[in-house]
Design a protein around this motif. Structure first.
Motif, PDB file in Angstrom:
ATOM      1  N   HIS A   1       0.814  -1.215   0.000  1.00 14.37           N
ATOM      2  CA  HIS A   1       0.000   0.000   0.000  1.00 14.37           C
ATOM      3  C   HIS A   1       0.848   1.264   0.000  1.00 14.37           C
TER       4      HIS A   1
ATOM      5  N   PRO B   1     -10.049   4.960   9.903  1.00 17.11           N
ATOM      6  CA  PRO B   1     -10.110   5.277   8.473  1.00 17.11           C
ATOM      7  C   PRO B   1     -11.223   6.252   8.118  1.00 17.11           C
TER       8      PRO B   1
ATOM      9  N   GLU C   1      -5.064  -3.194   6.086  1.00 15.02           N
ATOM     10  CA  GLU C   1      -5.912  -2.365   5.225  1.00 15.02           C
ATOM     11  C   GLU C   1      -6.341  -1.089   5.937  1.00 15.02           C
TER      12      GLU C   1
ATOM     13  N   ARG D   1      -5.191   2.796   4.896  1.00 18.17           N
ATOM     14  CA  ARG D   1      -6.136   3.878   4.571  1.00 18.17           C
ATOM     15  C   ARG D   1      -5.782   5.155   5.350  1.00 18.17           C
TER      16      ARG D   1
ATOM     17  N   TYR E   1      -4.231   8.984   3.678  1.00 18.47           N
ATOM     18  CA  TYR E   1      -5.335   9.937   3.766  1.00 18.47           C
ATOM     19  C   TYR E   1      -5.272  10.929   2.598  1.00 18.47           C
TER      20      TYR E   1
END
Length: 230
Positions: free
Chosen positions: A18, A196, A221, A225, A229
């Protein structure tokens, strides 16, 4: 107090991909339990993720069973350390005076300390928020180098309680914290049920430089997130 070494490695396998979409200027720091630090230091070598510890003792060595010193941390690549976290103050007797000792020891060892300050629900209801936080800063920052420091505001009353600290209130208190510092460029983070679904609103506030994430950081996950941002 979450994640064995194997669980931390599994987390990273899910999290690292990610970071490909994370802006280069955005700093990412993980502060796992002491037992995970050595293996994660090797795992993260060459990556953009920095490594932090959850506490540090004020002596470099000695008869302090159960404690960890600054040199022990820097030897394995740790660069940051959380000091004065609300849970340390609540459950393990940390005081503003011992927090100050730990801050100075961290800096002496070349670590950047993350000083946590914040009030309980009882203190907030009694109108003591401002005086308490100013007192924590005045006592905690004696002879501390503010050029090598991060501060995190933890509204203890808003952590895992169902109560919410409005982002404008968090921004106000962080502005108060900044006004008490000799270095207005100190990075000041917010840490109070960061999730999140509220990270974008939190990071839109002008006084908030970053976030100190608790439970929402345990799942790859979810943490990704927050790191990414908008």
């Amino acid at each position: 107090m979450f994640k064995t070494q194997a669980e931390s490695e599994e987390f990273l396998r899910g999290f690292l991909p990610h970071l490909e979409e994370t802006p280069e200027e955005r700093e990412v720091l993980l502060c796992p339990p002491f037992t995970d630090l050595s293996v994660l230091s090797k795992y993260l070598h060459g990556s953009r993720i920095q490594l932090g510890a959850q506490n540090v003792h004020w002596e470099e060595n000695g008869a302090y069973t159960g404690e960890i010193s600054g040199p022990m941390l820097t030897e394995i690549g740790v660069r940051f350390v959380i000091v004065g976290h609300s849970e340390r103050r609540q459950y393990f007797g940390e005081t503003d005076e011992t927090v100050n000792l730990r801050l100075k020891a961290a800096q002496k060892s070349g670590l950047t300390p993350i000083l946590c300050v914040g009030e309980t629900k009882e203190q907030r209801d009694a109108g003591q928020t401002e005086s308490l936080i100013i007192g924590q800063l005045e006592k905690g920052l004696v002879n501390v180098d503010q050029d090598n420091l991060v501060i995190a505001y933890e509204p203890i009353w808003a952590i895992g309680t169902g109560d919410t600290c409005e982002v404008t209130e968090a921004n106000r208190v962080i502005g108060l914290i900044r006004s008490q510092l000799t270095n207005a460029n100190v990075s000041i983070q917010y840490g109070g049920s960061v999730k999140p679904n509220n990270i974008d609103e939190i990071m839109a506030q002008p006084e908030i430089d970053g976030v100190l994430v608790g439970g929402a950081s345990l799942e790859a996950e979810s943490f990704a997130r927050i790191v990414n941002y908008k």
